[in-house]
Design a protein around this motif. Sequence first.
Motif, PDB file in Angstrom:
ATOM      1  N   TYR A 127      61.742  -3.953  47.233  1.00 57.64           N
ATOM      2  CA  TYR A 127      61.817  -2.520  46.953  1.00 57.64           C
ATOM      3  C   TYR A 127      62.750  -1.834  47.942  1.00 57.64           C
ATOM      4  O   TYR A 127      63.611  -1.040  47.555  1.00 57.64           O
ATOM      5  N   GLU A 128      62.580  -2.127  49.213  1.00 59.29           N
ATOM      6  CA  GLU A 128      63.419  -1.496  50.221  1.00 59.29           C
ATOM      7  C   GLU A 128      64.864  -1.986  50.126  1.00 59.29           C
ATOM      8  O   GLU A 128      65.787  -1.238  50.437  1.00 59.29           O
ATOM      9  N   GLY A 129      65.058  -3.210  49.632  1.00 60.59           N
ATOM     10  CA  GLY A 129      66.413  -3.690  49.371  1.00 60.59           C
ATOM     11  C   GLY A 129      67.095  -2.883  48.280  1.00 60.59           C
ATOM     12  O   GLY A 129      68.288  -2.585  48.360  1.00 60.59           O
ATOM     13  N   ARG A 130      66.339  -2.506  47.274  1.00 59.96           N
ATOM     14  CA  ARG A 130      66.867  -1.663  46.191  1.00 59.96           C
ATOM     15  C   ARG A 130      67.251  -0.269  46.692  1.00 59.96           C
ATOM     16  O   ARG A 130      68.051   0.412  46.085  1.00 59.96           O
ATOM     17  N   HIS A 131      66.621   0.141  47.774  1.00 52.91           N
ATOM     18  CA  HIS A 131      66.831   1.485  48.314  1.00 52.91           C
ATOM     19  C   HIS A 131      67.497   1.436  49.692  1.00 52.91           C
ATOM     20  O   HIS A 131      67.278   2.319  50.520  1.00 52.91           O
TER      21      HIS A 131
ATOM     22  N   PHE B 293      58.121   5.749  53.616  1.00 55.42           N
ATOM     23  CA  PHE B 293      59.125   5.506  52.587  1.00 55.42           C
ATOM     24  C   PHE B 293      58.536   4.702  51.432  1.00 55.42           C
ATOM     25  O   PHE B 293      58.710   5.032  50.285  1.00 55.42           O
ATOM     26  N   THR B 294      57.826   3.632  51.760  1.00 58.04           N
ATOM     27  CA  THR B 294      57.278   2.747  50.737  1.00 58.04           C
ATOM     28  C   THR B 294      55.768   2.911  50.646  1.00 58.04           C
ATOM     29  O   THR B 294      55.072   2.907  51.660  1.00 58.04           O
TER      30      THR B 294
ATOM     31  N   PHE C 245      46.741   2.216  46.248  1.00 55.66           N
ATOM     32  CA  PHE C 245      47.696   2.652  45.240  1.00 55.66           C
ATOM     33  C   PHE C 245      47.652   1.764  44.003  1.00 55.66           C
ATOM     34  O   PHE C 245      47.899   2.226  42.895  1.00 55.66           O
ATOM     35  N   ASN C 246      47.338   0.486  44.204  1.00 53.91           N
ATOM     36  CA  ASN C 246      47.235  -0.418  43.070  1.00 53.91           C
ATOM     37  C   ASN C 246      46.376  -1.603  43.473  1.00 53.91           C
ATOM     38  O   ASN C 246      46.605  -2.205  44.523  1.00 53.91           O
TER      39      ASN C 246
ATOM     40  N   ASN D  41      55.532   3.659  42.847  1.00 53.23           N
ATOM     41  CA  ASN D  41      56.258   4.320  43.925  1.00 53.23           C
ATOM     42  C   ASN D  41      57.065   5.490  43.381  1.00 53.23           C
ATOM     43  O   ASN D  41      57.023   6.590  43.916  1.00 53.23           O
ATOM     44  N   ASP D  42      57.785   5.242  42.289  1.00 52.97           N
ATOM     45  CA  ASP D  42      58.605   6.301  41.678  1.00 52.97           C
ATOM     46  C   ASP D  42      57.753   7.465  41.175  1.00 52.97           C
ATOM     47  O   ASP D  42      58.159   8.619  41.268  1.00 52.97           O
TER      48      ASP D  42
END
Length: 126
Positions: free
Chosen positions: A29-33, A55-56, A101-102, A116-117
Amino acid sequence: MLHLHLVNAVTAFGGYAGHGYYGTYVVKYEGRHAAEIRALHGRPGVDVNGRNNIFTLNVVQYWDAELCQRALGYGRDEVIKRLTGKVPLVRPLMDGVYVVFNDNPDLTFEEFCAYNDRLKPVLGLA
């Protein structure tokens, strides 16, 4: 595990933050962002996913009162208000908030990104 045992560990250690990871989803996820994270690293005083920034949204997290104020600009009661009915579990813990969260053991990376989104804006996170 997420609803009970991690709560006990967070309480026992009395930390300011706690995170529960699901495989390598956080890294992906952080790689995508990466560009957004680089920009945050470039801002003086910002500690990405640290003492003053969230952030995440990991599958489970604990944020103490100070982290809530520094990273979100409001306290745990507001976190609870914003997330109630949107996550499997959100509750006060010590002076902070504990959020699942999940809790799907078959969580896909796409689902991880989707919550997250969906929930970062609810919390006022970029």
